[in-house]
Design an enzyme around this catalytic site. Structure first.
Site, PDB file in Angstrom:
ATOM      1  N   TYR A   1       6.831 -18.639 -10.825  1.00  0.00           N
ATOM      2  CA  TYR A   1       6.320 -17.493 -11.597  1.00  0.00           C
ATOM      3  C   TYR A   1       6.302 -17.817 -13.087  1.00  0.00           C
ATOM      4  O   TYR A   1       5.293 -17.630 -13.768  1.00  0.00           O
ATOM      5  CB  TYR A   1       7.200 -16.270 -11.325  1.00  0.00           C
ATOM      6  CG  TYR A   1       6.708 -14.997 -11.950  1.00  0.00           C
ATOM      7  CD1 TYR A   1       5.620 -14.312 -11.422  1.00  0.00           C
ATOM      8  CD2 TYR A   1       7.328 -14.463 -13.086  1.00  0.00           C
ATOM      9  CE1 TYR A   1       5.161 -13.135 -11.992  1.00  0.00           C
ATOM     10  CE2 TYR A   1       6.883 -13.287 -13.664  1.00  0.00           C
ATOM     11  CZ  TYR A   1       5.801 -12.627 -13.114  1.00  0.00           C
ATOM     12  OH  TYR A   1       5.346 -11.453 -13.685  1.00  0.00           O
TER      13      TYR A   1
HETATM   14  N1  LIG Z   1       6.221  -5.326 -13.197  1.00  0.00           N
HETATM   15  C1  LIG Z   1       6.751  -6.143 -14.090  1.00  0.00           C
HETATM   16  O1  LIG Z   1       7.934  -6.031 -14.462  1.00  0.00           O
HETATM   17  C2  LIG Z   1       5.928  -7.210 -14.709  1.00  0.00           C
HETATM   18  C3  LIG Z   1       6.463  -7.897 -15.803  1.00  0.00           C
HETATM   19  C4  LIG Z   1       5.693  -8.899 -16.384  1.00  0.00           C
HETATM   20  C5  LIG Z   1       4.451  -9.209 -15.895  1.00  0.00           C
HETATM   21  N2  LIG Z   1       3.960  -8.538 -14.820  1.00  0.00           N
HETATM   22  C6  LIG Z   1       2.640  -8.921 -14.328  1.00  0.00           C
HETATM   23  O2  LIG Z   1       1.800  -7.782 -14.306  1.00  0.00           O
HETATM   24  C7  LIG Z   1       0.812  -7.949 -13.278  1.00  0.00           C
HETATM   25  C8  LIG Z   1       0.815  -6.712 -12.390  1.00  0.00           C
HETATM   26  O3  LIG Z   1       2.099  -6.606 -11.785  1.00  0.00           O
HETATM   27  P1  LIG Z   1       2.612  -5.272 -11.119  1.00  0.00           P
HETATM   28  O4  LIG Z   1       4.044  -5.188 -11.437  1.00  0.00           O
HETATM   29  O5  LIG Z   1       1.721  -4.155 -11.428  1.00  0.00           O
HETATM   30  O6  LIG Z   1       2.502  -5.697  -9.575  1.00  0.00           O
HETATM   31  P2  LIG Z   1       2.032  -4.888  -8.279  1.00  0.00           P
HETATM   32  O7  LIG Z   1       2.551  -5.685  -7.136  1.00  0.00           O
HETATM   33  O8  LIG Z   1       2.395  -3.460  -8.392  1.00  0.00           O
HETATM   34  O9  LIG Z   1       0.436  -5.015  -8.358  1.00  0.00           O
HETATM   35  C9  LIG Z   1      -0.218  -6.242  -8.190  1.00  0.00           C
HETATM   36  C10 LIG Z   1      -1.547  -5.989  -7.539  1.00  0.00           C
HETATM   37  O10 LIG Z   1      -2.215  -7.262  -7.406  1.00  0.00           O
HETATM   38  C11 LIG Z   1      -2.832  -7.311  -6.136  1.00  0.00           C
HETATM   39  N3  LIG Z   1      -2.982  -8.696  -5.715  1.00  0.00           N
HETATM   40  C12 LIG Z   1      -2.014  -9.621  -5.569  1.00  0.00           C
HETATM   41  N4  LIG Z   1      -2.536 -10.780  -5.135  1.00  0.00           N
HETATM   42  C13 LIG Z   1      -3.880 -10.584  -5.026  1.00  0.00           C
HETATM   43  C14 LIG Z   1      -4.954 -11.403  -4.609  1.00  0.00           C
HETATM   44  N5  LIG Z   1      -4.769 -12.662  -4.241  1.00  0.00           N
HETATM   45  N6  LIG Z   1      -6.199 -10.871  -4.597  1.00  0.00           N
HETATM   46  C15 LIG Z   1      -6.407  -9.590  -4.973  1.00  0.00           C
HETATM   47  N7  LIG Z   1      -5.409  -8.758  -5.364  1.00  0.00           N
HETATM   48  C16 LIG Z   1      -4.164  -9.263  -5.393  1.00  0.00           C
HETATM   49  C17 LIG Z   1      -1.892  -6.535  -5.216  1.00  0.00           C
HETATM   50  O11 LIG Z   1      -2.560  -6.081  -4.042  1.00  0.00           O
HETATM   51  C18 LIG Z   1      -1.438  -5.402  -6.132  1.00  0.00           C
HETATM   52  O12 LIG Z   1      -2.282  -4.277  -6.015  1.00  0.00           O
HETATM   53  C19 LIG Z   1       1.181  -9.232 -12.526  1.00  0.00           C
HETATM   54  O13 LIG Z   1       0.412 -10.306 -13.020  1.00  0.00           O
HETATM   55  C20 LIG Z   1       2.641  -9.435 -12.897  1.00  0.00           C
HETATM   56  O14 LIG Z   1       3.018 -10.777 -12.842  1.00  0.00           O
HETATM   57  C21 LIG Z   1       4.673  -7.544 -14.207  1.00  0.00           C
END
Ligand SMILES: NC(=O)c1ccc[n+]([C@@H]2O[C@H](COP(=O)([O-])OP(=O)(O)OC[C@H]3O[C@@H](n4cnc5c(N)ncnc54)[C@H](O)[C@@H]3O)[C@@H](O)[C@H]2O)c1
Length: 247
Positions: free
Chosen positions: A154
């Site tokens: 990651y």
């Molecule tokens: N939540 C956190 O604390 C956090 C912190 C830093 C960065 N992020 C980043 O923010 C972004 C969103 O994260 P989140 O927390 O909302 O996650 P989440 O799991 O709630 O949402 C991610 C979405 O991406 C979709 N997805 C995943 N793989 C896919 C694929 N191959 N094709 C199409 N859709 C796909 C999933 O179906 C889901 O709807 C990510 O890139 C994550 O790394 C999140």
């Protein structure tokens, strides 16, 4: 008239968490949106009430051919693409030291977190270049700046995303297109809910504000980054870490 009236945004990972909130925010501000996620039923549940303002496309964003087709579909339906926001992401297996990381998992995480963002940006950039306007936002992570122990795949994939924003920011700086990244610390979403408790504690303990960020805080900053107002910042990684990163 909202701030995004007349604008079109393409958002990946819009069925959940950060992407879902950003999509609602831009729709509320008048944008029309193309929303990509492989969870098509969740997309429909969340966005069908917006009717023709939201084009819902259920694809795996690691499939370059389907990404290209989707970008054409959104551009054909709405006539332009002003903003791209890459939110689709996975953590893969965490709480694992490097000598135990599987190559397969590492490849998978890079495919979703880095390659998909490359595919979408590669597909929209010619459209933005033709109009001399564009706003691209890659959602990275504090893990990509600092490297979280137990999260090699990651962290390294998000470092690659941050570097892509730096490269693309410079490449298109004279063409009206800004490309930036955003590095949140912990935001309570299904992605975090699925992680081992010990890994989440490791991350939240490092936040000086001693709380998680909220989805509203992410959506507000993201909306600014992809707005016309953000006209003199490119190649930059915006911070959203409650004080963890001060650089
Ligand atoms: N939540 C956190 O604390 C956090 C912190 C830093 C960065 N992020 C980043 O923010 C972004 C969103 O994260 P989140 O927390 O909302 O996650 P989440 O799991 O709630 O949402 C991610 C979405 O991406 C979709 N997805 C995943 N793989 C896919 C694929 N191959 N094709 C199409 N859709 C796909 C999933 O179906 C889901 O709807 C990510 O890139 C994550 O790394 C999140």
């Amino acid at each position: 008239m909202g701030e995004f009236s007349g604008q079109v945004a393409l958002i990946t990972g819009a069925a959940s968490g950060i992407g879902l909130f950003i999509a609602h925010k831009l729709l509320a501000e008048g944008a029309r949106v193309g929303l990509l996620d492989f969870n098509e039923s969740a997309l429909q549940k969340a966005f069908e009430s917006y009717g023709s303002k939201a084009l819902l496309i259920g694809i795996d964003v690691t499939n370059e051919k389907l990404v290209n087709q989707s970008v054409i579909q959104v551009n054909t339906q709405f006539g332009q693409i002003d903003c791209l926001i890459n939110c689709a992401g996975i953590t893969g297996i965490t709480n694992t030291q490097s000598h135990d990381v599987s190559s397969e998992n590492l490849h998978k995480v890079f495919e979703v977190n880095f390659m998909s963002s490359f595919y979408t940006s590669k597909a929209v950039l010619p459209l933005m270049l033709a109009r001399n306007y564009g706003r691209i936002l890659h959602i990275a992570s504090i893990a990509g700046k600092e490297g979280n122990a137990g999260m090699l795949a990651y962290s390294a994939s998000k470092a690659a995303v941050i570097c892509m924003a730096k490269v693309q920011g410079k490449e298109y700086a004279e063409r009206g297109i800004t490309v930036n990244a955003l590095a949140p610390a912990v935001i309570q979403t299904p992605l975090v809910d699925a992680m081992p408790e010990v890994q989440v504690k490791y991350m939240t303990d490092k936040i000086p504000m001693k709380r998680c960020g909220t989805l509203d805080e992410v959506a507000n900053l993201a909306a600014y980054i992809v707005s016309p107002k953000n006209s003199f910042t490119t190649g930059f990684t915006f911070d959203l870490s409650g004080g963890r990163a001060t650089y």
